[in-house]
Scaffold this motif. Structure first.
Motif, PDB file in Angstrom:
ATOM      1  N   LEU A 138       0.953  -1.002  -0.077  1.00 54.02           N
ATOM      2  CA  LEU A 138      -0.038  -0.139  -0.114  1.00 54.02           C
ATOM      3  C   LEU A 138       0.881   1.252   0.156  1.00 54.02           C
ATOM      4  CD1 LEU A 138      -2.970   1.236   0.020  1.00 54.02           C
ATOM      5  CD2 LEU A 138      -2.834   1.000   2.516  1.00 54.02           C
ATOM      6  N   SER A 139       1.855   1.237   0.775  1.00 54.73           N
ATOM      7  CA  SER A 139       2.845   2.501   1.098  1.00 54.73           C
ATOM      8  C   SER A 139       3.605   2.485  -0.534  1.00 54.73           C
ATOM      9  CB  SER A 139       3.885   2.144   1.844  1.00 54.73           C
ATOM     10  OG  SER A 139       3.436   2.010   3.366  1.00 54.73           O
ATOM     11  N   GLU A 140       3.886   1.590  -1.189  1.00 58.29           N
ATOM     12  CA  GLU A 140       4.471   1.650  -2.409  1.00 58.29           C
ATOM     13  C   GLU A 140       3.555   2.125  -3.517  1.00 58.29           C
ATOM     14  OE1 GLU A 140       7.452   2.161  -5.257  1.00 58.29           O
ATOM     15  OE2 GLU A 140       8.003   1.557  -3.090  1.00 58.29           O
ATOM     16  N   ARG A 141       2.278   1.610  -3.506  1.00 56.00           N
ATOM     17  CA  ARG A 141       1.395   2.346  -4.447  1.00 56.00           C
ATOM     18  C   ARG A 141       1.044   3.726  -4.184  1.00 56.00           C
ATOM     19  NH1 ARG A 141      -0.172   3.242  -8.477  1.00 56.00           N
ATOM     20  NH2 ARG A 141      -2.376   3.668  -8.701  1.00 56.00           N
ATOM     21  N   VAL A 142       1.043   3.918  -2.811  1.00 59.00           N
ATOM     22  CA  VAL A 142       0.688   5.631  -2.719  1.00 59.00           C
ATOM     23  C   VAL A 142       1.958   6.478  -3.209  1.00 59.00           C
ATOM     24  CG1 VAL A 142       0.519   7.103  -0.660  1.00 59.00           C
ATOM     25  CG2 VAL A 142      -0.979   5.299  -0.705  1.00 59.00           C
ATOM     26  N   ARG A 143       3.218   5.831  -3.038  1.00 58.13           N
ATOM     27  CA  ARG A 143       4.301   6.602  -3.426  1.00 58.13           C
ATOM     28  C   ARG A 143       4.520   6.789  -5.068  1.00 58.13           C
ATOM     29  NH1 ARG A 143       7.194   4.152   0.676  1.00 58.13           N
ATOM     30  NH2 ARG A 143       7.584   2.224  -0.482  1.00 58.13           N
ATOM     31  N   GLN A 144       3.935   5.725  -5.602  1.00 61.08           N
ATOM     32  CA  GLN A 144       3.894   5.730  -7.117  1.00 61.08           C
ATOM     33  C   GLN A 144       2.788   6.681  -7.521  1.00 61.08           C
ATOM     34  OE1 GLN A 144       3.780   2.348  -9.122  1.00 61.08           O
ATOM     35  NE2 GLN A 144       5.686   1.320  -8.478  1.00 61.08           N
ATOM     36  N   ALA A 145       1.613   6.498  -6.952  1.00 59.34           N
ATOM     37  CA  ALA A 145       0.630   7.358  -7.317  1.00 59.34           C
ATOM     38  C   ALA A 145       1.062   8.797  -7.151  1.00 59.34           C
ATOM     39  CB  ALA A 145      -0.726   7.244  -6.538  1.00 59.34           C
ATOM     40  N   ILE A 146       1.520   9.109  -6.162  1.00 59.92           N
ATOM     41  CA  ILE A 146       1.862  10.702  -5.908  1.00 59.92           C
ATOM     42  C   ILE A 146       3.105  11.200  -6.862  1.00 59.92           C
ATOM     43  CG2 ILE A 146       3.226  12.088  -4.368  1.00 59.92           C
ATOM     44  CD1 ILE A 146       1.854  10.662  -2.049  1.00 59.92           C
ATOM     45  N   SER A 147       4.129  10.201  -7.018  1.00 65.63           N
ATOM     46  CA  SER A 147       4.933  10.558  -8.203  1.00 65.63           C
ATOM     47  C   SER A 147       4.397  10.709  -9.531  1.00 65.63           C
ATOM     48  CB  SER A 147       6.040   9.354  -8.187  1.00 65.63           C
ATOM     49  OG  SER A 147       5.729   8.291  -8.693  1.00 65.63           O
ATOM     50  N   ASN A 148       3.199  10.081  -9.937  1.00 66.14           N
ATOM     51  CA  ASN A 148       2.507  10.114 -10.953  1.00 66.14           C
ATOM     52  C   ASN A 148       1.480  11.400 -11.285  1.00 66.14           C
ATOM     53  OD1 ASN A 148       3.671   7.895 -12.293  1.00 66.14           O
ATOM     54  ND2 ASN A 148       2.458   6.512 -11.608  1.00 66.14           N
ATOM     55  N   GLY A 149       1.700  12.112 -10.020  1.00 67.59           N
ATOM     56  CA  GLY A 149       0.639  13.328  -9.918  1.00 67.59           C
ATOM     57  C   GLY A 149      -0.654  13.310  -9.466  1.00 67.59           C
ATOM     58  N   VAL A 150      -0.849  12.180  -8.673  1.00 67.29           N
ATOM     59  CA  VAL A 150      -2.166  12.246  -7.936  1.00 67.29           C
ATOM     60  C   VAL A 150      -1.695  12.806  -6.696  1.00 67.29           C
ATOM     61  CG1 VAL A 150      -3.660  10.559  -6.795  1.00 67.29           C
ATOM     62  CG2 VAL A 150      -2.629   9.871  -8.917  1.00 67.29           C
ATOM     63  N   SER A 151      -2.895  13.646  -6.459  1.00 64.92           N
ATOM     64  CA  SER A 151      -2.984  14.529  -5.198  1.00 64.92           C
ATOM     65  C   SER A 151      -2.924  13.588  -3.887  1.00 64.92           C
ATOM     66  CB  SER A 151      -4.074  15.571  -5.376  1.00 64.92           C
ATOM     67  OG  SER A 151      -4.088  16.080  -3.922  1.00 64.92           O
ATOM     68  N   PRO A 152      -2.115  13.925  -2.907  1.00 70.73           N
ATOM     69  CA  PRO A 152      -2.402  13.009  -1.568  1.00 70.73           C
ATOM     70  C   PRO A 152      -3.632  13.070  -1.163  1.00 70.73           C
ATOM     71  CG  PRO A 152      -0.138  14.030  -1.680  1.00 70.73           C
ATOM     72  CD  PRO A 152      -1.104  14.412  -2.853  1.00 70.73           C
ATOM     73  N   ALA A 153      -4.343  14.554  -1.245  1.00 71.30           N
ATOM     74  CA  ALA A 153      -5.536  14.722  -0.556  1.00 71.30           C
ATOM     75  C   ALA A 153      -6.830  13.981  -1.160  1.00 71.30           C
ATOM     76  CB  ALA A 153      -5.764  16.421  -0.758  1.00 71.30           C
ATOM     77  N   SER A 154      -6.598  13.252  -2.409  1.00 75.03           N
ATOM     78  CA  SER A 154      -7.628  12.648  -2.883  1.00 75.03           C
ATOM     79  C   SER A 154      -7.439  11.181  -2.614  1.00 75.03           C
ATOM     80  CB  SER A 154      -7.341  12.849  -4.439  1.00 75.03           C
ATOM     81  OG  SER A 154      -6.107  11.858  -5.068  1.00 75.03           O
ATOM     82  N   MET A 155      -6.664  10.692  -1.682  1.00 72.30           N
ATOM     83  CA  MET A 155      -6.425   9.447  -1.202  1.00 72.30           C
ATOM     84  C   MET A 155      -6.878   9.218   0.169  1.00 72.30           C
ATOM     85  SD  MET A 155      -2.656   8.596  -2.515  1.00 72.30           S
ATOM     86  CE  MET A 155      -2.046   9.483  -3.891  1.00 72.30           C
ATOM     87  N   ALA A 156      -7.440   7.928   0.363  1.00 74.31           N
ATOM     88  CA  ALA A 156      -7.741   7.625   1.726  1.00 74.31           C
ATOM     89  C   ALA A 156      -7.074   6.206   2.071  1.00 74.31           C
ATOM     90  CB  ALA A 156      -9.044   7.553   1.851  1.00 74.31           C
ATOM     91  N   CYS A 157      -6.360   6.022   3.131  1.00 77.39           N
ATOM     92  CA  CYS A 157      -5.497   4.853   3.100  1.00 77.39           C
ATOM     93  C   CYS A 157      -5.799   4.355   4.569  1.00 77.39           C
ATOM     94  CB  CYS A 157      -4.046   4.766   3.157  1.00 77.39           C
ATOM     95  SG  CYS A 157      -3.333   5.509   1.585  1.00 77.39           S
ATOM     96  N   ILE A 158      -6.448   2.893   4.820  1.00 71.50           N
ATOM     97  CA  ILE A 158      -6.899   2.512   5.861  1.00 71.50           C
ATOM     98  C   ILE A 158      -6.378   1.307   6.160  1.00 71.50           C
ATOM     99  CG2 ILE A 158      -8.986   1.766   7.194  1.00 71.50           C
ATOM    100  CD1 ILE A 158     -10.604   3.378   4.899  1.00 71.50           C
ATOM    101  N   THR A 159      -5.730   1.090   7.267  1.00 69.79           N
ATOM    102  CA  THR A 159      -4.928  -0.049   7.887  1.00 69.79           C
ATOM    103  C   THR A 159      -5.774  -0.525   8.889  1.00 69.79           C
ATOM    104  OG1 THR A 159      -3.592   1.205   9.368  1.00 69.79           O
ATOM    105  CG2 THR A 159      -2.684   0.845   7.168  1.00 69.79           C
ATOM    106  N   TYR A 160      -5.371  -1.907   9.370  1.00 64.72           N
ATOM    107  CA  TYR A 160      -5.854  -2.536  10.471  1.00 64.72           C
ATOM    108  C   TYR A 160      -5.361  -2.110  11.833  1.00 64.72           C
ATOM    109  CZ  TYR A 160      -7.428  -5.945   7.144  1.00 64.72           C
ATOM    110  OH  TYR A 160      -8.019  -6.588   5.910  1.00 64.72           O
ATOM    111  N   THR A 161      -4.386  -1.668  11.964  1.00 66.00           N
ATOM    112  CA  THR A 161      -3.602  -1.371  13.144  1.00 66.00           C
ATOM    113  C   THR A 161      -2.924   0.033  13.124  1.00 66.00           C
ATOM    114  OG1 THR A 161      -1.551  -2.299  12.730  1.00 66.00           O
ATOM    115  CG2 THR A 161      -3.165  -3.831  13.588  1.00 66.00           C
TER     116      THR A 161
END
Length: 75
Positions: free
Chosen positions: A41-64
């Motif tokens: 999930l972290s790598e996916r987020v890093r790639q998305a940000i590097s491809n121009g996706v705004s972090p404000a448009s993402m929601a990441c939910i973990t178990y702990t």
């Protein structure tokens, strides 16, 4: 199964690479404890940000809280 290196910290297998490289939409990453869900999930987020996706448009939910802290530190 072929392995690929995306991040300098982890080596991902083919299934993990498939989850990392999905190019749009919502994603659900499931797996047993210790299988690399947070790293994927972290790598996916890093790639998305590097491809121009705004972090404000993402929601990441973990178990702990531990996984959340790990993801925050690695992004």
């Amino acid at each position: 199964m072929a392995e690929n290196r995306v991040s300098s910290m982890y080596t991902y297998d083919a299934d993990q690479m498939a989850a990392i490289n999905i190019d749009r939409g919502e994603h659900l990453v499931l797996g047993a404890a210790g299988t690399g869900k947070t790293a994927v999930l972290s790598e996916r987020v890093r790639q998305a940000i590097s491809n121009g996706v705004s972090p404000a448009s993402m929601a990441c939910i973990t178990y702990t809280k531990r996984a959340s802290a790990r993801m925050f530190e690695s992004i």
